[in-house]
Design an enzyme around this catalytic site. Structure first.
Site, short mmCIF file in Angstrom:
data_model
loop_
_atom_site.label_atom_id
_atom_site.label_comp_id
_atom_site.label_asym_id
_atom_site.label_seq_id
_atom_site.Cartn_x
_atom_site.Cartn_y
_atom_site.Cartn_z
N LYS A 50 -42.24 33.65 29.19
CA LYS A 50 -41.17 34.55 28.71
C LYS A 50 -39.83 34.04 29.22
O LYS A 50 -39.78 33.26 30.18
CB LYS A 50 -41.43 35.96 29.24
CG LYS A 50 -42.53 36.67 28.49
CD LYS A 50 -42.46 38.15 28.77
CE LYS A 50 -42.94 38.93 27.58
NZ LYS A 50 -42.74 40.37 27.73
N HIS A 92 -52.34 36.95 28.20
CA HIS A 92 -52.64 38.35 27.87
C HIS A 92 -53.64 38.42 26.71
O HIS A 92 -53.43 37.79 25.68
CB HIS A 92 -51.37 39.09 27.43
CG HIS A 92 -50.41 39.37 28.55
ND1 HIS A 92 -49.38 40.27 28.44
CD2 HIS A 92 -50.33 38.87 29.80
CE1 HIS A 92 -48.70 40.31 29.58
NE2 HIS A 92 -49.26 39.46 30.41
N GLU A 136 -56.27 45.96 27.72
CA GLU A 136 -55.38 44.79 27.89
C GLU A 136 -55.80 44.05 29.15
O GLU A 136 -55.95 44.66 30.22
CB GLU A 136 -53.92 45.23 28.05
CG GLU A 136 -53.00 44.00 28.16
CD GLU A 136 -51.57 44.31 28.60
OE1 GLU A 136 -50.66 44.17 27.78
OE2 GLU A 136 -51.38 44.70 29.78
N ALA A 175 -44.83 37.27 39.66
CA ALA A 175 -44.69 38.49 38.85
C ALA A 175 -44.57 39.74 39.73
O ALA A 175 -43.78 40.64 39.43
CB ALA A 175 -45.87 38.63 37.90
P1 0O2 Z 1 -47.36 47.79 33.34
O1 0O2 Z 1 -47.27 48.92 34.28
O2 0O2 Z 1 -47.52 46.44 34.05
O3 0O2 Z 1 -48.36 47.97 32.26
P2 0O2 Z 1 -45.55 46.03 24.99
O4 0O2 Z 1 -46.58 46.08 26.10
O5 0O2 Z 1 -46.17 45.75 23.64
O6 0O2 Z 1 -44.64 47.20 25.02
P3 0O2 Z 1 -44.68 43.44 25.19
O7 0O2 Z 1 -43.47 42.82 25.83
O8 0O2 Z 1 -45.01 42.99 23.80
O9 0O2 Z 1 -44.51 44.96 25.28
O10 0O2 Z 1 -45.96 43.24 26.04
P4 0O2 Z 1 -46.32 41.97 26.86
O11 0O2 Z 1 -45.32 40.93 26.67
O12 0O2 Z 1 -47.70 41.61 26.51
O13 0O2 Z 1 -46.14 42.44 28.36
C1 0O2 Z 1 -46.48 43.66 28.87
C2 0O2 Z 1 -46.86 43.56 30.36
O14 0O2 Z 1 -46.75 42.20 30.85
C3 0O2 Z 1 -45.92 44.35 31.26
O15 0O2 Z 1 -46.41 45.64 31.36
C4 0O2 Z 1 -46.00 43.60 32.59
O16 0O2 Z 1 -47.19 43.96 33.28
C5 0O2 Z 1 -46.15 42.17 32.15
N1 0O2 Z 1 -44.84 41.50 32.00
C6 0O2 Z 1 -44.26 41.08 30.84
N2 0O2 Z 1 -43.10 40.48 31.07
C7 0O2 Z 1 -42.89 40.49 32.40
C8 0O2 Z 1 -41.85 39.99 33.27
O17 0O2 Z 1 -40.84 39.42 32.83
N3 0O2 Z 1 -42.01 40.20 34.61
C9 0O2 Z 1 -43.11 40.83 35.14
N4 0O2 Z 1 -43.18 40.97 36.47
N5 0O2 Z 1 -44.10 41.32 34.34
C10 0O2 Z 1 -44.01 41.15 33.00
P5 0O2 Z 1 -45.44 46.89 31.47
O18 0O2 Z 1 -45.55 47.65 30.21
O19 0O2 Z 1 -44.08 46.45 31.88
O20 0O2 Z 1 -45.96 47.76 32.60
#
Ligand code: 0O2
Length: 226
Positions: A138, A146, A165, A177
């Site tokens: 990213k 993922h 997930e 992370a």
């Molecule tokens: P939590 O509490 O960890 O679950 P979406 O999930 O569809 O809304 P997106 O961006 O399509 O959004 O999902 P993606 O890219 O698969 O990433 C979702 C999860 O990946 C996040 O969960 C984080 O756990 C992790 N993640 C993604 N990008 C980053 C980043 O830049 N830094 C860190 N540390 N973690 C990341 P959530 O929903 O944030 O929360």
């Protein structure tokens, strides 16, 4: 009813909106969360089995740790509302893929792909979506593999397909992370552009470290099994 309210409060949902749902609906919510928990247990067992089998054959464990979590009701509500969906039990099942989550931390990058392949080969697992942030990190520098998978859970009278997930990453990816998340979500502080660049550089260093460790592992493997 008391148990359900307490359960919701423990999950930091202080929302009259949810308590207004009434007992039958709250029961449905609680039941769905239990199904998600069962699905994570099933997947966790699968990874534990793969870990044991690999250790028998190769004398080392590819998995360092496994953590699972069910998304908190407040986060479920925020995510649905952000995407303009109503906060209902039906929407949760229909629109969210990450209510049940599992994080598998591995020793080497090769282990991440080996475990993902081994899981996806199993005939009760259906791949819904795959995002490879190791091959294409990213913009923050974040790296992990993922997978959204569907797995059946067997209840007394029915079989239910549940989405989970799975985030697979190395120790170095997890270190980055975890720290980045802590720094980013510190209250009353916004990261500057310079700090974001530095975090990105740290991600590159961690990626370099993974490559070095992976190639050292290969050399050792080849010299012990010529
Ligand atoms: P939590 O509490 O960890 O679950 P979406 O999930 O569809 O809304 P997106 O961006 O399509 O959004 O999902 P993606 O890219 O698969 O990433 C979702 C999860 O990946 C996040 O969960 C984080 O756990 C992790 N993640 C993604 N990008 C980053 C980043 O830049 N830094 C860190 N540390 N973690 C990341 P959530 O929903 O944030 O929360």
């Amino acid at each position: 009813m008391k148990d359900i309210e307490k359960n919701l409060e423990n999950n930091f949902l202080i929302s009259d909106e949810v308590l207004k749902w009434g007992k039958p609906y709250l029961d449905n919510f609680s039941r769905l969360m239990t199904y998600y928990k069962c699905a994570t247990m099933e997947i966790e067992t699968k990874f534990n089995v793969l870990n044991e089998e690999f250790a028998l054959q190769h004398d080392r464990n590819p998995i360092n740790s496994i953590k699972s979590r069910i998304k908190k009701p407040i986060s479920i509500k925020e995510k649905l509302e952000k995407n303009k969906y109503p906060f209902t039990v039906e929407s949760i099942e229909k629109y969210l893929n990450d209510v049940a989550g599992l994080r598998v931390v591995c020793s080497f990058t090769d282990d991440v792909y080996m475990l993902a392949d081994a899981l996806l080969k199993q005939d009760d697992i259906t791949l819904v979506e795959k995002k490879d942030y190791i091959k294409e990190p990213k913009s923050s520098g974040y790296r992990s593999l993922h997978l959204i998978v569907e797995i059946p859970i067997f209840l007394s009278n029915e079989k239910k397909m549940m989405k989970v997930e799975i985030q697979l990453r190395t120790i170095a990816m997890d270190f980055w992370a975890t720290i980045e998340h802590q720094l980013k979500y510190k209250k009353n502080f916004r990261l500057t552009k310079k700090m974001e660049r530095e975090l990105f550089m740290c991600a590159q260093i961690s990626s370099h470290l993974d490559e070095k460790m992976n190639s050292l592992k290969k050399i050792i493997q080849e010299s012990s099994n010529p």
